[in-house]
Design a protein around this motif. Sequence first.
Motif, mmCIF file in Angstrom:
data_model
loop_
_atom_site.group_PDB
_atom_site.id
_atom_site.type_symbol
_atom_site.label_atom_id
_atom_site.label_comp_id
_atom_site.label_asym_id
_atom_site.label_seq_id
_atom_site.Cartn_x
_atom_site.Cartn_y
_atom_site.Cartn_z
ATOM 1 N N LEU A 1 -59.735 45.578 -10.766
ATOM 2 C CA LEU A 1 -59.548 44.199 -11.222
ATOM 3 C C LEU A 1 -60.792 43.677 -11.930
ATOM 4 C CD1 LEU A 1 -57.610 42.587 -8.233
ATOM 5 C CD2 LEU A 1 -56.711 43.532 -10.370
ATOM 6 N N LYS A 2 -61.959 44.113 -11.485
ATOM 7 C CA LYS A 2 -63.194 43.733 -12.185
ATOM 8 C C LYS A 2 -63.148 44.235 -13.625
ATOM 9 C CE LYS A 2 -66.102 44.062 -8.015
ATOM 10 N NZ LYS A 2 -67.305 44.686 -7.433
ATOM 11 N N ARG B 1 -48.425 39.743 -12.209
ATOM 12 C CA ARG B 1 -48.953 38.829 -13.225
ATOM 13 C C ARG B 1 -50.012 37.897 -12.659
ATOM 14 N NH1 ARG B 1 -43.684 36.764 -16.744
ATOM 15 N NH2 ARG B 1 -42.996 38.828 -17.460
ATOM 16 N N ALA B 2 -49.882 37.604 -11.370
ATOM 17 C CA ALA B 2 -50.805 36.641 -10.752
ATOM 18 C C ALA B 2 -52.081 37.290 -10.232
ATOM 19 C CB ALA B 2 -50.098 35.915 -9.607
ATOM 20 N N ALA C 1 -57.570 36.884 -8.170
ATOM 21 C CA ALA C 1 -58.898 37.484 -8.046
ATOM 22 C C ALA C 1 -59.991 36.504 -8.451
ATOM 23 C CB ALA C 1 -58.978 38.746 -8.914
ATOM 24 N N VAL C 2 -59.735 35.728 -9.513
ATOM 25 C CA VAL C 2 -60.720 34.748 -9.974
ATOM 26 C C VAL C 2 -60.761 33.545 -9.038
ATOM 27 C CG1 VAL C 2 -61.266 33.115 -11.821
ATOM 28 C CG2 VAL C 2 -60.645 35.453 -12.381
ATOM 29 N N ASP C 3 -59.604 33.118 -8.551
ATOM 30 C CA ASP C 3 -59.566 31.964 -7.640
ATOM 31 C C ASP C 3 -60.371 32.228 -6.375
ATOM 32 O OD1 ASP C 3 -57.998 30.558 -9.389
ATOM 33 O OD2 ASP C 3 -56.109 30.975 -8.361
ATOM 34 N N VAL C 4 -60.312 33.461 -5.876
ATOM 35 C CA VAL C 4 -61.042 33.807 -4.661
ATOM 36 C C VAL C 4 -62.549 33.649 -4.862
ATOM 37 C CG1 VAL C 4 -61.646 35.737 -3.134
ATOM 38 C CG2 VAL C 4 -59.263 35.337 -3.753
#
Length: 411
Positions: free
Chosen positions: A232-233, A316-317, A322-325
């Motif tokens: 994901l990074k 899709r989410a 990942a960014v919200d965390v």
Amino acid sequence: MPKLATALTDTRVKALKPKVARYLVSDGGGLVLEVLTSGSKVWRYRYSLHGKQQPMTTIGDYPAISLSEARERARKYAKIVESGKSPVETAREDRGTVVRLDTVRLFGAAYYTARVAHMSAAYQRTITRALDKDIYPAIGDKPLSEVTALDVLAITDRIKARGAPQMALTVRNLLKRMFAYAVFRRMMTTNPAAAVEAKYVATQSSRTRVLSPDEIGTILRAIYRSNMRHELKLALHLLMLTMVRKTELTSALWTEFDLKEAIWRIPAGRMKKSKEHWVYLPTQAVSILRELEKLTGGEGYVFPSPRSREPRPVSRAALNVAVDVLKLDVADFVLHDFRRTASTHLHEMGCSSDAIETALAHSIKGVRGVYNRAGYAEERKRIMQLWADFVDTQIANPAKVNFRGAEGKSA
């Protein structure tokens, strides 16, 4: 010999980040700082009495209790322990004397220290301006428990009245984050700013938000230093470099890529305009894809779902989650801002507008739109590499950022 604890500093305490599990950092002399998964930090005193290890005694929260104050308390409790007594009752009495951060102004200062002070200089200026110009004059001396949604609405209405709707939205979002932190700390029972819906304050600047160079670096550093899955990074980094839409990336298949030619051919069926789109890959993107090829085997989806037995792409989410965390304090940021950010900075660099629009898979109307993708191929290759190099320069000392899952190797 036992390993001696390295004494803490104010800078180090502020920089400590939450992890998946809570953890302790020792200052020596029995004083430890516990960092919770929420990001909150609590001073505790660790000691033994009559030869037996005792449960840690709570000193109090940081930053309400500073490092120097916590050390003074620890020294005080150490003397009590030396006399053969427990410091628990004394600590409980001391906690009762802590100044309560019960007004918006007092709590705002503590919130700034805990959640804003380690952010970029630009972000700090924005928050300081919002607090000093709009929030404190209106409700600074009001008890947190008495702040209402009408107070928040009155502030945003005054800001809009002076012709600054986006600033009104920024202030509302700041109050929402600040009061959410107060609710977590049990200093408020409800979040009055949450009742003021953003869409009624101002339209989100989804068509105007552009990340500054400093914010680009802040986001990438946070991504690579986080605990999210390495795939994901790399996906988030690729999203920034390739200027594609999120779903175009998450649903990508390895058959669409020609890494030798550094071209990604996205089929028409996956494009918003239903036309095949070619992405000319900069060297950084090719390196990331080579790494992903090793991780996934180079077949099927580039970003397969780790939870599905059937061949499926990541949800899709997934990138949003990942960014919200990360809980980035980059105001009003969404992933789609990567595309607008790239376009804006490339235009400022004097690049061809037509080439930029084509790279973004935007339609070019009129005679200029007659040219096919090859008409801008060389210019698009140039600007994609220029953009990737620009992004690299925004990461302070990129060699220390964990691009390949091992220190010292960049993508």
